[in-house]
Design a protein around this motif. Structure first.
Motif, PDB file in Angstrom:
ATOM      1  N   SER A 246      -1.607  53.576   2.326  1.00  0.00           N
ATOM      2  CA  SER A 246      -2.302  53.795   1.236  1.00  0.00           C
ATOM      3  C   SER A 246      -3.574  54.624   1.671  1.00  0.00           C
ATOM      4  O   SER A 246      -4.323  55.447   1.204  1.00  0.00           O
ATOM      5  CB  SER A 246      -2.804  52.741   0.495  1.00  0.00           C
ATOM      6  N   TYR A 249      -2.631  58.423   2.272  1.00  0.00           N
ATOM      7  CA  TYR A 249      -1.786  59.011   1.364  1.00  0.00           C
ATOM      8  C   TYR A 249      -2.820  59.828   0.195  1.00  0.00           C
ATOM      9  O   TYR A 249      -3.938  59.320  -0.074  1.00  0.00           O
ATOM     10  CB  TYR A 249      -1.388  57.868   0.492  1.00  0.00           C
ATOM     11  N   ARG A 250      -2.200  61.117  -0.158  1.00  0.00           N
ATOM     12  CA  ARG A 250      -3.125  61.906  -1.188  1.00  0.00           C
ATOM     13  C   ARG A 250      -1.993  62.515  -2.049  1.00  0.00           C
ATOM     14  O   ARG A 250      -1.138  63.311  -1.567  1.00  0.00           O
ATOM     15  CB  ARG A 250      -3.928  62.965  -0.379  1.00  0.00           C
ATOM     16  N   GLN A 251      -2.057  62.137  -3.357  1.00  0.00           N
ATOM     17  CA  GLN A 251      -1.195  62.588  -4.198  1.00  0.00           C
ATOM     18  C   GLN A 251       0.262  62.896  -4.079  1.00  0.00           C
ATOM     19  O   GLN A 251       0.481  64.049  -3.892  1.00  0.00           O
ATOM     20  CB  GLN A 251      -1.885  63.959  -4.852  1.00  0.00           C
ATOM     21  N   GLY A 252       0.669  61.734  -3.558  1.00  0.00           N
ATOM     22  CA  GLY A 252       2.453  61.803  -3.482  1.00  0.00           C
ATOM     23  C   GLY A 252       2.784  62.306  -2.122  1.00  0.00           C
ATOM     24  O   GLY A 252       3.979  62.212  -1.616  1.00  0.00           O
ATOM     25  N   GLU A 255      -0.497  62.133   5.034  1.00  0.00           N
ATOM     26  CA  GLU A 255      -0.737  63.277   5.731  1.00  0.00           C
ATOM     27  C   GLU A 255      -0.903  62.587   7.010  1.00  0.00           C
ATOM     28  O   GLU A 255      -1.877  61.902   7.339  1.00  0.00           O
ATOM     29  CB  GLU A 255      -2.241  63.655   5.198  1.00  0.00           C
ATOM     30  N   SER A 262       2.835  66.595   7.185  1.00  0.00           N
ATOM     31  CA  SER A 262       2.587  65.531   5.971  1.00  0.00           C
ATOM     32  C   SER A 262       4.095  65.325   5.522  1.00  0.00           C
ATOM     33  O   SER A 262       5.130  66.002   6.016  1.00  0.00           O
ATOM     34  CB  SER A 262       2.451  66.571   4.683  1.00  0.00           C
ATOM     35  N   SER A 264       6.571  63.178   2.579  1.00  0.00           N
ATOM     36  CA  SER A 264       6.977  62.595   1.295  1.00  0.00           C
ATOM     37  C   SER A 264       7.175  60.931   1.349  1.00  0.00           C
ATOM     38  O   SER A 264       7.344  60.582   2.639  1.00  0.00           O
ATOM     39  CB  SER A 264       8.148  63.297   0.820  1.00  0.00           C
ATOM     40  N   ASP A 292       3.467  52.505  -5.115  1.00  0.00           N
ATOM     41  CA  ASP A 292       4.515  53.100  -5.270  1.00  0.00           C
ATOM     42  C   ASP A 292       5.750  52.013  -5.366  1.00  0.00           C
ATOM     43  O   ASP A 292       6.732  51.863  -4.253  1.00  0.00           O
ATOM     44  CB  ASP A 292       4.694  53.980  -3.967  1.00  0.00           C
TER      45      ASP A 292
END
Ligand code: PGA
Ligand code: ZN
Length: 433
Positions: A246, A249-252, A255, A262, A264, A292
């Motif tokens: 977490s 994690y930035r917008q789905g 990184e 990056s 998914s 998620d």
């Protein structure tokens, strides 16, 4: 006559990072006095109970004098004369007095300190070791999950994944497992120096914090350290990671800045799956973002037959979130941090729900710790089977390891490391048995 609470007193102290936290002292009707110290995390989950901080110029807003004043005023008044042996009544009174869903009015730090101080005072009054007072059934010493290399928020984010840990299970006693750990920790340090990686100092939980080229390199280094120390990876010593995903994690998207790429959710799940095949990796904590739920389910479906899928920020030691995870088939283990939820009673409830549903429980310290060893007795008392306290340097960590050594030596409690793989991973082969 039951033992009752005579008085409570709290004051501000400093944790292992030099940040304010609380000490709470409980005095019982027979004159017994006991103190506990409250831990504090840095890579916290969004759904945790709230630590009350002063928000004034002292300690950059992190002072705990308001939380202390709540113990010394409102809470002490409400609990005066209560039966110290009725932990559920004390904790429910604290929850009702606070009145918020996340303990933000009185502060989870104030509430947890009181909850634990009363339990310790009771054990002292009864002249019992703390684990007996807390006991939920058959006590047993936990198998440790021990930090060797750190990244993420605990080591200046040199690599993104937060903890690279070993689980020394193929030994006859807790003491032998710890001895092997010290050897592996030393060899890991030698490899870091030999290979010319910059050491950024000791990380928040006492592990090495080297500047490594990638997250995967940390796993390779750890596997080599186990080997070079003379142990058999997988058979005697396995690996665990806390991805703490977490926090990058930035917008789905996850990184991985250190690796300039990056991923998914599916990409990170595929990477973790590959690693379970390439390394003796048996436990993955917070592999995906804390909210998620579908991703957690997919990861669990994929890996739960061979791997412990452990929820920390994901469950935040919250009975309601754990129940939802069980219903939706997410994870197969829960990290148990008392201050994520704020009372002993709720902590016990999480351990009970886990046990009834075949989920493993790992009792855990925070990155901001104190010299209090309460956790060692808690892990033993709940029979959780596993504990995570950080590395084997720094005395706030050793306070717990040393207490476990004492419990093994003085009380002769059982340690079942050789059963670890079979017990936790069900169908996974157990070559050392
Ligand atoms: P924290 O980290 O105490 O900083 O939250 C520990 C962990 O994530 O397991
Ligand atoms: Zn974690």
């Amino acid at each position: 006559m039951p033992l009752t609470i005579q008085s409570l007193h709290a004051w501000e102290i400093l944790d292992s990072r030099g940040r304010p936290t609380l000490a709470v002292e409980a005095t019982l009707s027979d004159g017994t006095v006991a103190t506990v110290q409250v831990p504090s995390g840095a890579s916290t989950g969004t759904h945790e109970a709230v630590e009350l901080r002063d928000g004034d110029p002292r300690y950059a807003g992190k002072g705990t004098r308001r939380a202390a004043s709540h113990v010394n005023g409102e809470i002490a008044a409400a609990l005066h004369g209560r039966n110290a042996g009725d932990q559920a009544d004390i904790d429910n009174t604290l929850i009702a007095l606070d009145g918020t869903p996340n303990k933000s009015r009185l502060g989870a730090n104030a509430i947890l300190g009181v909850s634990c101080a009363v339990a310790r005072a009771l054990s002292a009054a009864r002249r019992q070791p703390l684990f007996e007072t807390l006991s939920l059934g058959a006590p047993r010493l936990p198998v440790p999950m021990i930090n060797i290399l750190s990244g993420g928020l605990h080591a200046g984010a040199n690599i993104e994944f937060q903890d690279f840990l070993i689980i020394p299970h193929g030994f006859d006693s807790f003491a032998e497992a710890l001895e092997a750990t010290v050897k592996i920790h030393g060899v890991a340090g030698q490899i870091v120096r030999r290979d010319g990686y910059t050491l950024t100092g000791v990380a928040d939980e006492g592990g090495w914090g080297p500047l490594l080229p990638s997250n995967r390199d940390a796993l390779a280094l750890l596997t080599n350290a186990i080997n070079d120390a003379g142990f058999e990876p997988g058979a005697q010593v396995s690996i665990a990671i806390d991805v703490a995903s977490s926090h990058f994690y930035r917008q789905g998207i996850y990184e991985l800045r250190s690796e300039r790429r990056s991923l998914s959710s599916a990409g990170l799940a595929a990477l973790l799956t590959d690693w379970t095949r390439q390394f003796p990796l048996v436990s993955i904590e917070d592999g995906l973002f804390e909210d998620d739920w579908p991703g957690w389910r997919t990861l669990t479906d994929k890996l739960s037959a061979t791997t412990q899928i452990l929820g920390d920020d994901f469950f935040t030691t919250n009975p309601a979130r754990l129940r939802r995870g069980i219903e939706e088939g997410c994870a197969n283990a829960v990290l148990v941090k008392m201050n994520q939820i704020g009372t002993l009673t709720e902590t016990f409830e999480v351990c009970r729900i886990a046990r009834e549903n075949g989920y493993a429980a790992v009792v855990s310290a925070r990155s901001g710790e104190t010299e209090d060893s309460f956790l060692a007795d808690l892990a033993t008392a709940t029979g959780a089977g596993q504990i995570k306290i950080g590395s084997i340097t720094r005395s706030e960590r050793l306070a717990k390891y040393n207490r476990l050594l004492e419990l093994e030596s003085r009380h002769g409690l059982p340690w079942q490391g050789r059963r670890f793989l079979g017990e936790i991973l069900g169908r996974r082969a157990t070559p050392s048995n």
